[in-house]
Scaffold this active site. Structure first.
Site, PDB file in Angstrom:
ATOM      1  N   ASP A   1       0.826  -1.217   0.000  1.00 58.66           N
ATOM      2  CA  ASP A   1       0.000   0.000   0.000  1.00 58.66           C
ATOM      3  C   ASP A   1       0.862   1.270   0.000  1.00 58.66           C
ATOM      4  O   ASP A   1       0.687   2.154   0.839  1.00 58.66           O
ATOM      5  CB  ASP A   1      -0.927   0.031   1.226  1.00 58.66           C
TER       6      ASP A   1
ATOM      7  N   GLU B   1     -11.517  -0.016  -3.292  1.00 56.96           N
ATOM      8  CA  GLU B   1     -10.696   0.534  -2.216  1.00 56.96           C
ATOM      9  C   GLU B   1      -9.618   1.429  -2.815  1.00 56.96           C
ATOM     10  O   GLU B   1      -9.625   1.730  -3.998  1.00 56.96           O
ATOM     11  CB  GLU B   1     -10.053  -0.596  -1.403  1.00 56.96           C
TER      12      GLU B   1
END
Length: 490
Positions: free
Chosen positions: A39, A230
């Protein structure tokens, strides 16, 4: 220190088998191989780009079998930085959440975002992350590598925040610093039900307070975000705002054909305002499975660095190279194509991006600044780093045949004659310093004797004079010692 005979050191290395790297000697992806990092989020500051990453940590059962990554044990954030996008300095792991972290009230630290702002004449740094899927924390510091502390002792955004209770996954923050000094935070994701897959309605945006640790308004829904899954992203290019995200995995083939992108792909919307309304723009990055064979969630950050645009994202190529298969992610960087003033389709590669500037070997170079490595670890060095997790680091875990390298060191025509290294620990051995490969032309052999736990400078004469631009490799023999920094002397 007793100096070993050169021939003795040469014999030591002739009998040592090199550790195998988990990426090619000339490959730049993943950017870090000494541990996992997912991420990724980029912060550009003072000529360096800092990457903040979810600290994926492999877990094993009682029989030693690798367990699937559930993210439930993640409470740290990894930090590295670079000025050339090839040689990366390891700044450790921010102890972000749980009883041992800065945000003691939180359980997890997922999907970090970072920003800085000059407040009262001083640059302040802010690290935002998700407490699993239930809210957003914010930490602050006087440096991009910390130490980070919790200025509000609670969530910045939670399910008690207006318009947020119904967000399926209240996570994955992104922050925009606009030209006028105002800041905005983007959060959310998830599909409430299969019937809402085409327009989940779970994205939110809010203006941040001037202090960067409060909200200036209630979060507002970002309307009409098709197939949102997301991974919030936000960038300003010219006078347009580009919101980006990962599409969900409920897309049917006919949905993909109509939308012009696939499930699990990074796509963008565009607006003339940071809070929208946004309109569909372009896809920018397919799922890592398309490029590397292993898929999963797709998480990215687009950033402008030294006049060019890049995209950082995670893949599973590191775990594959390590003969693991548990959904553990590592960070890549590739060129972001820009067309007609906005982000366009980019490609995931193992080779990565070109080196933007040469490394100066006459500076004091931290040993944890690496383009590649094999068989080593890094650890926190000094009381502050050990307490907070991030800060100064040192190379450790050294054993026969392990090595580290930097790329593109520019020796120029200065004719260096000596090498200085800072070493510590109680072990003994030697270091072979070579050009362009682990077994390339030898610049020096560094004998290592026990330092009794202290860090000492060791000076050695060079066997030859390097000129021009070269990669530099440090290959280790022995164990129990640590490597802090190095520099060539002219």
């Amino acid at each position: 220190m007793q100096v070993l005979e050169a021939q003795t050191v040469e014999e030591i290395f002739s009998n040592i088998q090199l550790k195998k790297a988990v990426k090619g000697l000339k490959d730049h992806n993943p950017v870090m191989t000494q541990r996992f990092g997912a991420d990724p989020y980029a912060l550009v500051y003072n000529g360096r780009v800092y990457l903040y990453m979810t600290g994926d940590m492999p877990t094993y059962d009682a029989d030693g079998k690798l367990q699937e990554n559930t993210y439930g044990n993640i409470n740290i954030i990894n930090v590295i930085s670079s000025e050339d996008l090839v040689n990366w300095t390891d700044h450790g792991t921010v102890y972000a959440a749980s009883e041992t972290g800065a945000a003691t009230w939180g359980a997890n630290s997922w999907a970090p975002a970072a920003a800085y702002k000059n407040i009262d004449g001083k640059d302040r740094f802010f690290l935002y992350f998700a407490n699993n899927g239930n809210g957003i924390a914010v930490l602050s510091a006087d440096s991009p590598v910390g130490p980070f502390t919790d200025p509000i002792n609670g969530p910045l955004i939670s399910r008690k925040t207006p318009n947020c209770a119904e967000v399926t996954w209240l996570f994955d923050p992104a922050v925009l610093m606009d030209d006028d000094g105002s800041a905005y935070i983007y959060v959310g994701g998830g599909v409430p039900s299969i019937e809402k897959a085409a327009n989940p309605g779970t994205a939110r945006v809010a203006k941040l307070g001037d202090d960067m640790i409060s909200l200036a308004c209630d979060p507002q829904p970002i309307e009409n975000v098709p197939f949102l899954f997301e991974d919030s992203g936000i960038n300003k290019m010219g006078d347009k705002y580009y919101y980006s995200y990962c599409s969900n995995f409920s897309m049917k083939p006919e949905d993909e054909e109509k939308a012009g992108y696939n499930q699990g792909e990074i796509v963008t919307l565009v607006s003339e305002s940071p809070m929208g309304p946004f309109e569909v723009y372009k896809p920018v990055l397919k799922n890592p499975e398309y490029f590397f064979g292993r898929g999963g969630n797709n998480h990215h950050c687009m950033f402008d660095f030294k006049g060019n645009w890049y995209i950082t994202y995670h893949s599973r190529i590191l775990e594959e190279a390590m003969d693991m298969n548990g959904g553990y992610r590592s960070t890549n960087i590739d060129v972001l194509e820009v067309k007609d003033g906005g982000p366009s389709v980019s490609k995931g590669t193992r080779s990565g991006v070109k080196q933007l500037s040469y490394l100066n070997p006459y500076d004091d170079v931290k040993a944890v600044t690496m383009a590649n490595c094999a068989g080593v670890e890094t650890r926190q060095y000094g009381e502050e780093a050990e307490k907070y997790g991030s800060g100064d680091m040192i190379v450790t875990g050294i054993s026969d045949g392990s090595w580290i390298s930097v790329m593109g060191a520019d020796f120029g025509n200065a004719k260096p004659f000596e090498l200085s290294v800072k070493l510590g620990g109680d072990g003994t051995g030697a270091i072979r310093v070579s050009l362009d490969s682990p077994d390339g032309e030898v610049l020096a052999y560094v004998p290592v004797e026990a330092m009794n736990g202290e860090v000492e400078d060791v000076f050695v004469s060079l066997k030859c004079v390097p000129e021009g631009v070269h990669d530099v490799y440090f290959t280790f023999a022995g164990t129990g010692y640590e490597f802090l920094s190095w520099r060539f002397i002219k």
